[in-house]
Design an enzyme around this catalytic site. Structure first.
Site, PDB file in Angstrom:
ATOM      1  CB  ALA A 181       5.153 -34.256 -29.646  1.00  0.00           C
ATOM      2  CG  MET A 210       1.796 -24.759 -31.088  1.00  0.00           C
ATOM      3  SD  MET A 210       1.226 -24.798 -29.881  1.00  0.00           S
ATOM      4  CE  MET A 210      -0.144 -23.602 -29.208  1.00  0.00           C
ATOM      5  CD  GLU A 211      -2.528 -26.379 -28.798  1.00  0.00           C
ATOM      6  OE1 GLU A 211      -3.022 -26.196 -27.979  1.00  0.00           O
ATOM      7  OE2 GLU A 211      -1.638 -27.496 -29.202  1.00  0.00           O
ATOM      8  CG  HIS A 257      -2.935 -34.244 -27.381  1.00  0.00           C
ATOM      9  ND1 HIS A 257      -2.456 -34.568 -26.242  1.00  0.00           N
ATOM     10  CD2 HIS A 257      -1.967 -32.823 -27.459  1.00  0.00           C
ATOM     11  CE1 HIS A 257      -2.257 -33.170 -25.623  1.00  0.00           C
ATOM     12  NE2 HIS A 257      -1.975 -32.477 -25.999  1.00  0.00           N
ATOM     13  CD  GLU A 258      -1.361 -31.248 -30.363  1.00  0.00           C
ATOM     14  OE1 GLU A 258      -1.596 -29.836 -30.646  1.00  0.00           O
ATOM     15  OE2 GLU A 258      -0.315 -31.978 -29.793  1.00  0.00           O
ATOM     16  CG  HIS A 275      -5.006 -29.333 -28.204  1.00  0.00           C
ATOM     17  ND1 HIS A 275      -5.193 -28.700 -26.805  1.00  0.00           N
ATOM     18  CD2 HIS A 275      -3.694 -29.595 -27.787  1.00  0.00           C
ATOM     19  CE1 HIS A 275      -4.809 -29.302 -25.842  1.00  0.00           C
ATOM     20  NE2 HIS A 275      -3.528 -29.835 -26.889  1.00  0.00           N
TER      21      HIS A 275
END
Length: 1036
Positions: free
Chosen positions: A416, A418-419, A452-453, A456
């Site tokens: 979905a 990447m941080e 969410h990302e 991070h």
């Protein structure tokens, strides 16, 4: 231009190339003089002097012979030296080696090498192999693994700084690189071992960092088993000195999903390409030689050279750009703070962007396809990112650490998002949002991925786990904060208190209830073990344990502890004990003494979770018996660790408990349960009172009761369900269904609980019921008596369906409607009604689809479009399927594309389903990351389950080659295709396939076998019991 023409367009000559060409002209095979290596050019032969043939004849002749012998020996040694260097740096790898660009034609422009005679290359390789064998024999005599064969990199070197220069050739999808790594020596060694995979090394040089005087390279080689590149030196590097390692290399911009890979999109009928990276967890080594473990933090200075028609992005802002006359530009990026390799990133694309700025001055940009930016599809994500950075800075009391944050929306990506620090990459359908055609569910999905990302950037990037065994330290926190951060954006949605239960807690308990589960912290020895730790146990169980911890600590104390943890460990690494110690100290500061490590080690180092059973004591007033045991769905399954059965599992459990009656529930009390069985006195426990455990479901465990207490709770729900909180109503439904599925409860209890739902006005209990019914439905949907189950569910849904009705067309309304809970409840009930065959629901869906086809105007309400599309495709003829297929190809809105593709899997026509399965592997038709969803959705369709299972087995080699290295993808595919197989024949097919298949995913297949065995067991033991109760209930 053709490939040959591209080769003519060489990059401009650099000082390094001049130096290399001079070296080659002098015969030094790319080892120029100076600090990098000792002079290695051929030396002039000594000629015989003219000596008189008198008294000095004999002496002169002897001197001449000795001189010739000496020169010959030196020449031979130098020749061997050059052949070794050439074999390591210039020639193709040996059979079974790491792989390289095959032949000079596939090297990027100006490789600066001439081909070697074949016999010389063979001779060099033979010498190298002989020396390698001798060294390995020496390590065997020491009874040690050589440093390159160990699962982790040796600790004698530490990278301090990388200077990385890349040139991207987007015409032929190759790139060249030069990396200079400043190394600190901790222990003397003559070996430099670092990661490198699937690249061609051209030259390697080692020099002391400050003083002149190179360290001569004896030889280099790849060791593919551990994906490392080894530089063997002629002498040991000295302790406490620093050295510079220079490696020149080239590689492909791969047509896959990991490392530095390419993607494409179509704009105005023209296909455009971009290159982007995905390094987590172990793929930076495919893009540049590096110390590819999270503990090796260093600073990075990156420069990217590309054609001027593209732009480049990386973690930091561009410092300077140098434009060249031939249409190339080099972007030099600012130096990064200390960081690990896995969240380094760059991209080369021709996107456009929009930007905003936070209160603290952080520049936020969203880059995407020009048409998406023009439509404003990225505006929502851009605006909430600014607000979320401000939220996290305030919550953590630690500023965002970089001057900018770019959000990059790409068409193809394995995950979905990447941080990457300062350059987060998202697949388009998880960040682009068109308000005119996006549902609340889609908006929620986009929101939570971004939340969410961004988390991070603190948990993962600023503070990084020491090693992958504690990946939950970043993923668990990011998953937990998805709900906390969304509550900040939409306070009325109650995400952390409600939606967390159904979307995280209930979901991960399904997985963690298998005997083949694993602890949230699990040992990781080598690279091949790393992929298996990235699963829902790390993400969702990690989040659930964090939520439980915050609950029993108190949220304010928990927040204070997190602030301390981030402040202490910023720009460094931390392990779980660092977190436990910091949180224990935070508790001490407010006068509480709890050993967090002692409590939490039992939850993180043991697999599974407990079921608490609360029994009333009929002989003694107000005394209850509380016992704990490990919950497993199939008690016949052998434990994963035969040395310890399920009976040896114990947890320290923060059990909250309350007493209730028809009109009132007491305030909760907390009981710490640490033994197998305990007796506790509960005040005010009267005969008509019921007990309720795990208040608001903050604990990571299930609660079972004696049948009398279950009956009292069911009666309470029927009479006045609002006495019990919304969270506990959802929890009772989920616990009852799963306890019955595992055999802890009679099969009728969960279905009796469902009867109260006709009066339930809150979304969460309906959502819990819908999710709990789903696996039961899949166990029964191919049985001859399925219509009995179907009829029972329709009766429970009917009255609420009539009350709520259908939404009106809301194309002109705000995307975020005022009554989120009401709209989600309506959607849930419509989905159940249509799924189980409510006639009115079917007619309404067919009418809306027909209107769309006839008018070519889509007036279907946004929040139920996916339900209508799926129902229409399943009920109507092939023309509707073709219409949806056409719309899937023509739409450019990523949210619409996703639900149209999923709708195609709903057909009852097996020929269409087979056609779709075969089309799913065509990357031009279905994006790589979407193909898995197609196969899984066909498997969920009872008309396509056997087709998807057959397709999966026939195409396994292709699927495993495509997705085998990508986290989640293979396990998601294996689980999705097999989880609802439930016959003895299908179980045999699964076991036979596993015996014959080639490739990875062993853990996923082990879990699949256990799941199917549990399905078969349930069919054998409980199916008839359920149908008997249903028949009796329907006749009453």
């Amino acid at each position: 231009m053709a490939l040959e023409e591209k080769r003519e367009k060489r990059p401009p000559v650099t000082p390094m190339m001049i130096e290399e060409e001079a070296a080659l002209r002098n015969g030094s095979r790319g080892l120029p003089p100076g600090p990098w290596a000792e002079a290695a050019g051929p030396r002039p032969r000594t000629t015989e002097r003219h000596i008189a043939v008198h008294k000095r004849l004999v002496l002169g002749f002897a001197v001449s012979i000795l001189a010739l012998l000496a020169v010959t020996m030196i020449a031979v040694l130098l020749s061997v030296r050059f052949e070794e260097c050439g074999a390591a740096a210039d020639g193709p790898p040996r059979a079974g080696g790491n792989g390289s660009l095959s032949g000079v034609a596939r090297q990027p422009h100006g490789a600066g090498q001439s081909p070697r005679p074949e016999e010389d290359a063979r001779g060099g390789e033979a010498v190298e192999e002989e020396e390698e064998e001798e060294e390995e024999e020496e390590w065997q005599r020491r009874r040690e693994l050589p440093p390159w064969a160990r699962p982790r990199l040796p600790r004698h070197l530490r990278p301090l700084h990388y200077n990385l220069m890349l040139t991207a050739f987007m015409e032929n999808f190759t790139f060249s690189g030069e990396v200079n790594v400043q190394l600190e020596v901790r222990n003397a060694s003559r070996y430099i071992v670092l990661h490198a995979h699937r690249m061609h090394i051209e030259a390697v040089r080692v020099a002391e960092d400050k003083l002149a005087g190179g360290v001569r390279v004896a030889r280099t080689f790849f060791y593919p088993q551990t994906q490392v590149f080894v530089v063997v030196l002629n002498r040991s590097l000295e302790v406490q000195k620093s050295y510079n390692l220079k490696i020149i290399y080239n590689a492909l911009i791969e047509n896959e999903l990991l490392g530095f890979f390419r993607s494409s999109y179509v704009l105005h009928g023209e296909r455009r390409f971009l290159g982007v990276t995905q390094f987590s967890p172990t793929h930076a080594r495919k893009a540049f030689p590096c110390f590819d473990e999270p503990i090796y933090k260093a600073t990075f200075k990156i420069s990217i050279r590309h054609q001027a028609t593209y732009l480049s992005l990386s973690n930091m802002p561009v410092e300077t750009s140098v434009f060249e006359e031939d249409g190339w530009v080099t972007d030099h990026f600012s130096q990064t703070p200390l960081m690990s390799t896995y969240y380094l990133a760059w991209a080369v694309c021709n996107f456009t962007y929009r930007e905003t700025v936070t209160k603290s001055g952080v520049v936020v940009r969203l880059y995407a396809r020009p048409d998406a930016i023009r439509r404003g599809s990225g505006d929502y994500a851009l605006n909430i990112t600014r607000r979320l950075i401000e939220f996290y800075e305030d919550y953590f009391k630690v500023p965002y650490s970089l001057p900018k944050l770019d959000l990059l929306a790409v068409p193809k990506h394995p995950y979905a998002a990447m941080e990457n620090w300062g350059l987060s990459v998202f697949v388009e359908q998880r960040i682009l949002l068109d308000p005119s055609i996006s549902s609340i569910l889609y908006l929620l999905d986009v929101t939570m991925v971004i939340v969410h990302e961004l988390c991070h950037q603190w948990f993962g990037d600023l503070v990084t786990p020491v090693w992958w065994e504690d990946v939950w330290l970043k993923e668990g926190f990011a998953h937990y904060f998805e709900f906390v951060g969304t509550d900040y954006l939409y306070p009325g949605w109650n995400m952390e208190k409600q939606r967390f239960l159904t979307d995280v807690l209930h979901e991960v308990m399904l997985l963690d209830g298998l005997a083949s589960s694993h602890p949230v912290s699990q040992e990781v020895q080598q690279a091949s073990d790393i992929d298996r730790v990235f699963d829902w146990i790390a993400y969702k169980k990690g989040a659930a344990l964090i939520r439980m911890l915050a609950s029993f600590m108190g949220h304010s104390v928990f927040q204070m502890g997190l602030q301390d943890y981030l402040t202490i460990h910023k720009y460094g690494n931390a392990a779980r004990n660092d977190l436990w110690n910091t949180l224990s100290k935070a508790l001490k500061r407010v006068g509480k003494s709890v050993n967090i490590q002692e409590v939490m080690d039992q939850w993180t180092l043991q697999m599974g979770y407990p079921v608490i059973t609360i029994l009333g004591n009929e002989t003694t007033d107000n005394i209850i018996v509380i016992s704990q045991e490990r919950f497993v769905y199939d008690s016949d399954t052998k434990p994963k660790d035969p040395a310890r059965g399920d009976n040896s599992y114990l947890w320290q459990i923060p059990l909250t408990i309350a007493v209730g009656n028809t009109s009132h529930i007491s305030s909760e009390a907390i009981i710490w349960v640490s033994n197998k069985s305990e007796h506790h006195r509960i005040p005010a426990l009267e005969e008509a009172s019921w007990l309720l455990g795990n208040i608001n479901q903050t604990g990571y465990f299930r609660v079972n009761y004696d049948i009398r207490n279950w009956k009292l709770l069911i009666n309470q729900l029927t009479r006045n369900h609002e006495v019990i909180s919304v969270s506990n109503r959802a929890g009772l439904i989920d616990d009852a269904f799963n306890l019955a599925r595992a055999g802890y409860l009679p099969q009728n209890i969960p279905l009796e609980i469902m009867r109260y739902l006709s009066e339930e006005k809150d979304f969460l209990p309906w959502h819990a019921a819908s999710r709990a019914l789903y696996p039961l439905d899949k166990l029964l949907d191919r049985t001859e008596n399925y219509n009995i189950f179907n009829e029972y569910i329709l009766r429970q849904v009917a009255s609420m369906y009539l009350k709520l009705g259908w939404p009106t067309n809301n194309l002109n309304k705000s995307l975020v409607q005022a009554s989120y809970q009401h709209e989600e409840l309506r959607r849930e009930v419509i989905m159940l009604a249509c799924s189980f065959g409510n006639k009115h629901c079917h007619q309404q869906a067919a009418t809306l689809i027909s209107d769309w086809i006839s008018s070519n105007r889509n007036r279907i309400p946004l929040n139920v479009r996916d339900i209508v599309y799926c129902t229409g495709v399943s009920l109507m003829d092939e023309d509707v399927w073709e219409f949806i297929w056409m719309k899937f190809h023509s739409t450019t809105a990523v949210s619409e594309k996703k639900i149209l593709l999923e709708a195609l899997t709903c057909s009852d026509d097996r020929n269409l389903l087979n056609r779709l399965l075969n089309l799913s592997l065509n990357s031009e038709v279905v994006l790589d990351q979407d193909a898995i969803d197609v196969i899984i959705h066909v498997a969920r369709n009872p008309h396509g389950r056997d087709l998807a299972w057959k397709f999966f087995r026939e195409k396994w080699k292709i699927l495993n080659a495509r997705y085998g290295e990508a986290l989640f993808m293979n396990s998601k595919l294996v689980s999705g295709v097999t989880e609802f197989l439930n016959t003895e024949g299908e179980l045999r097919e699964l076991k036979n396939f596993i015996k014959s298949y080639e490739g990875g995913a062993a853990v996923s297949f082990s879990r699949a076998v256990e799941t199917v065995e549990a399905n078969v067991r349930w069919q054998r033991l409980y199916k008839e019991e359920l149908f008997q109760w249903l028949r009796k209930s329907l006749t009453q």
